[in-house]
Design a protein around this motif. Structure first.
Motif, short mmCIF file in Angstrom:
data_model
loop_
_atom_site.label_atom_id
_atom_site.label_comp_id
_atom_site.label_asym_id
_atom_site.label_seq_id
_atom_site.Cartn_x
_atom_site.Cartn_y
_atom_site.Cartn_z
N ALA A 296 2.44 -4.40 10.85
CA ALA A 296 1.23 -3.59 11.01
C ALA A 296 0.96 -3.28 12.48
CB ALA A 296 0.04 -4.32 10.40
N ILE A 297 1.23 -4.25 13.34
CA ILE A 297 0.99 -4.03 14.78
C ILE A 297 2.08 -3.15 15.39
CG2 ILE A 297 0.95 -5.20 17.02
CD1 ILE A 297 -0.43 -7.56 15.56
N TRP A 298 3.34 -3.51 15.18
CA TRP A 298 4.44 -2.82 15.86
C TRP A 298 4.77 -1.45 15.28
CZ3 TRP A 298 8.25 -7.47 16.64
CH2 TRP A 298 7.84 -8.20 17.75
N PHE A 299 4.76 -1.32 13.96
CA PHE A 299 5.22 -0.08 13.36
C PHE A 299 4.09 0.85 12.92
CE2 PHE A 299 8.80 -3.01 12.65
CZ PHE A 299 9.78 -2.30 13.32
N LEU A 300 2.94 0.28 12.60
CA LEU A 300 1.83 1.11 12.14
C LEU A 300 0.74 1.28 13.20
CD1 LEU A 300 1.56 -0.24 8.49
CD2 LEU A 300 2.78 1.79 9.30
N GLU B 46 -1.59 -0.76 14.18
CA GLU B 46 -2.90 -1.34 13.87
C GLU B 46 -3.32 -2.32 14.97
OE1 GLU B 46 -2.80 -2.93 9.91
OE2 GLU B 46 -2.32 -0.97 9.03
N LYS B 47 -4.60 -2.43 15.17
CA LYS B 47 -5.17 -3.33 16.20
C LYS B 47 -5.92 -4.46 15.52
CE LYS B 47 -4.10 -0.44 19.53
NZ LYS B 47 -2.83 -0.55 20.14
N TYR B 48 -5.81 -5.66 16.08
CA TYR B 48 -6.48 -6.83 15.54
C TYR B 48 -7.23 -7.55 16.65
CZ TYR B 48 -3.84 -5.93 11.37
OH TYR B 48 -3.32 -5.33 10.26
N ALA C 177 -5.88 -15.48 16.03
CA ALA C 177 -5.99 -16.93 15.90
C ALA C 177 -5.75 -17.36 14.45
CB ALA C 177 -7.37 -17.40 16.38
N GLY C 178 -6.23 -16.59 13.51
CA GLY C 178 -5.98 -16.88 12.10
C GLY C 178 -4.50 -16.82 11.79
N ALA C 179 -3.80 -15.84 12.35
CA ALA C 179 -2.35 -15.75 12.16
C ALA C 179 -1.65 -16.96 12.76
CB ALA C 179 -1.82 -14.46 12.78
#
Length: 112
Positions: free
Chosen positions: A78-82, A84-86, A92-94
């Motif tokens: 989600a971060i690298w290819f799409l 998305e920002k978190y 921390a949950g990850a």
């Protein structure tokens, strides 16, 4: 089955489950003649990996391991290819999930 093989098979299942989700997200506008066979193929591969690991490993251990690995793979994709920002809180949950995977990998995984 060794813990390394258990993790590798669980990772294979997680990868294909995550791939099916990615296909549905990115190819959602495609014709169903392309989308459905691609999803069926990836879910079939995931099922094969999961069946192989479940033959010698405890059900609860495997399911949690697959879900945790799938979550982390999805987070990275989600971060690298799409793009998305978190938030820091979500990151921390990850990290907590990653610690959980490490703890599962340190426990015996054979069926009793």
């Amino acid at each position: 089955m060794s813990q390394m093989i258990t993790v590798l098979l669980a990772s294979g299942a997680a990868f294909f489950y995550m791939s099916a989700s990615w296909i549905m997200k990115t190819w959602g506008g495609s014709t169903y003649l392309v989308l459905i066979p691609a999803v069926i193929l990836t879910l079939s591969a995931a099922a094969w990996f999961e069946i192989e690991v479940l033959r010698t490993t405890r059900l609860g251990h495997v399911i949690i391991l697959i879900l945790a690995i799938e979550f982390l793979m999805t987070f990275v994709v989600a971060i690298w290819f799409l793009g998305e920002k978190y938030t820091l809180r979500e990151a921390a949950g990850a990290a907590i999930v990653l610690v959980g995977i490490a703890m599962l990998c340190m426990t015996p995984s054979h069926a009793e």
